[in-house]
Design a protein around this motif. Structure first.
Motif, PDB file in Angstrom:
ATOM      1  N   VAL A  35      30.348  78.248  19.087  1.00 24.07           N
ATOM      2  CA  VAL A  35      29.804  79.056  20.168  1.00 24.07           C
ATOM      3  C   VAL A  35      28.583  78.346  20.743  1.00 24.07           C
ATOM      4  CG1 VAL A  35      28.761  81.280  20.761  1.00 24.07           C
ATOM      5  CG2 VAL A  35      30.664  81.181  19.125  1.00 24.07           C
ATOM      6  N   LEU A  95      29.231  79.656  14.846  1.00 30.65           N
ATOM      7  CA  LEU A  95      30.665  79.763  15.058  1.00 30.65           C
ATOM      8  C   LEU A  95      31.215  81.037  14.438  1.00 30.65           C
ATOM      9  CD1 LEU A  95      32.432  77.383  12.585  1.00 30.65           C
ATOM     10  CD2 LEU A  95      29.994  77.296  12.868  1.00 30.65           C
ATOM     11  N   SER A  96      32.493  81.261  14.679  1.00 25.55           N
ATOM     12  CA  SER A  96      33.172  82.450  14.166  1.00 25.55           C
ATOM     13  C   SER A  96      33.122  82.484  12.643  1.00 25.55           C
ATOM     14  CB  SER A  96      34.619  82.453  14.640  1.00 25.55           C
ATOM     15  OG  SER A  96      35.369  83.417  13.937  1.00 25.55           O
ATOM     16  N   ASN A  97      32.973  83.687  12.086  1.00 24.30           N
ATOM     17  CA  ASN A  97      32.909  83.807  10.624  1.00 24.30           C
ATOM     18  C   ASN A  97      34.270  83.631   9.955  1.00 24.30           C
ATOM     19  OD1 ASN A  97      34.153  86.245  11.128  1.00 24.30           O
ATOM     20  ND2 ASN A  97      32.544  87.499  10.224  1.00 24.30           N
ATOM     21  N   GLU A  98      35.330  83.403  10.730  1.00 21.61           N
ATOM     22  CA  GLU A  98      36.649  83.162  10.125  1.00 21.61           C
ATOM     23  C   GLU A  98      36.655  81.878   9.297  1.00 21.61           C
ATOM     24  OE1 GLU A  98      39.689  81.218  13.107  1.00 21.61           O
ATOM     25  OE2 GLU A  98      38.394  82.623  14.197  1.00 21.61           O
ATOM     26  N   HIS A  99      35.661  81.024   9.507  1.00 20.55           N
ATOM     27  CA  HIS A  99      35.584  79.749   8.796  1.00 20.55           C
ATOM     28  C   HIS A  99      34.624  79.783   7.608  1.00 20.55           C
ATOM     29  CE1 HIS A  99      37.792  78.168  12.173  1.00 20.55           C
ATOM     30  NE2 HIS A  99      36.837  78.546  12.997  1.00 20.55           N
ATOM     31  N   GLU A 158      25.223  84.751   7.662  1.00 22.82           N
ATOM     32  CA  GLU A 158      26.210  85.602   8.321  1.00 22.82           C
ATOM     33  C   GLU A 158      25.506  86.510   9.319  1.00 22.82           C
ATOM     34  OE1 GLU A 158      29.413  87.273   5.814  1.00 22.82           O
ATOM     35  OE2 GLU A 158      28.289  86.357   4.156  1.00 22.82           O
ATOM     36  N   ASP A 191      30.008  88.997  13.383  1.00 21.88           N
ATOM     37  CA  ASP A 191      31.263  88.276  13.216  1.00 21.88           C
ATOM     38  C   ASP A 191      31.114  86.776  13.478  1.00 21.88           C
ATOM     39  OD1 ASP A 191      30.733  89.125  15.778  1.00 21.88           O
ATOM     40  OD2 ASP A 191      32.823  89.386  16.347  1.00 21.88           O
ATOM     41  N   HIS A 192      29.886  86.281  13.280  1.00 20.93           N
ATOM     42  CA  HIS A 192      29.609  84.851  13.419  1.00 20.93           C
ATOM     43  C   HIS A 192      28.817  84.359  12.205  1.00 20.93           C
ATOM     44  CE1 HIS A 192      30.481  85.878  17.613  1.00 20.93           C
ATOM     45  NE2 HIS A 192      30.904  84.626  17.690  1.00 20.93           N
TER      46      HIS A 192
END
Length: 146
Positions: free
Chosen positions: A23, A43-47, A86, A89-90
């Motif tokens: 982002v 960046l996205s917390n999916e990683h 954290e 959601d990032h």
């Protein structure tokens, strides 16, 4: 100190690149005697699991970042993860490390890669010119053959 915008982030693992859509990002050359750089990416917390695993391993992590402009060659750094935060959601990841090379060998690495793929003659020249503009991602650790 000098500060620049991070455009993209890749992590090199076993000569493979893992691309991460960021982002936002910032890189700081601390200009200290040790040649230390700080890289912060948002960046996205999916990683998060990928980076938590890398942090827990305590091993150096090779990253490549494109700085300032999308058309710039990636700069390779040997880093360690200093902090993962954290935020909703990032995540924010702070890397600390050293520039791997002072001289960028992107053209040599690309040319070697194309030759290994079987390009030759005019086709090699055409592919090389095209790829120098499009800048496909190639691990900086892939040393050109001599």
């Amino acid at each position: 100190m000098k500060t620049f915008k991070v455009i993209s982030l890749q992590v090199v693992e076993n000569d493979e690149l893992h691309d991460f859509d960021i982002v936002d990002g910032l890189i700081i050359n601390k200009e200290d005697r040790q040649g230390t750089w700080l890289v912060e990416t948002y960046l996205s917390n999916e990683h998060i699991r990928f980076f938590q695993k890398a942090e827990q391993s305590k091993e150096d992590l090779e990253i490549q970042v494109v700085i300032s402009h999308k058309a710039n060659d990636p700069a390779a750094f040997m880093t360690s993860i200093r902090c993962i935060k954290e935020m909703d959601d990032h995540i924010s990841i702070m890397f600390e490390g050293k520039l791997k090379k002072q001289r960028n060998e992107y053209a040599e690495i690309l040319l070697d890669d194309l030759v290994q793929k079987g390009y030759a003659g005019d086709e090699l020249i055409r592919e090389f010119r095209e790829k120098m503009i499009s800048k496909p991602r190639i691990p900086a650790s892939a040393k050109p053959r001599l």
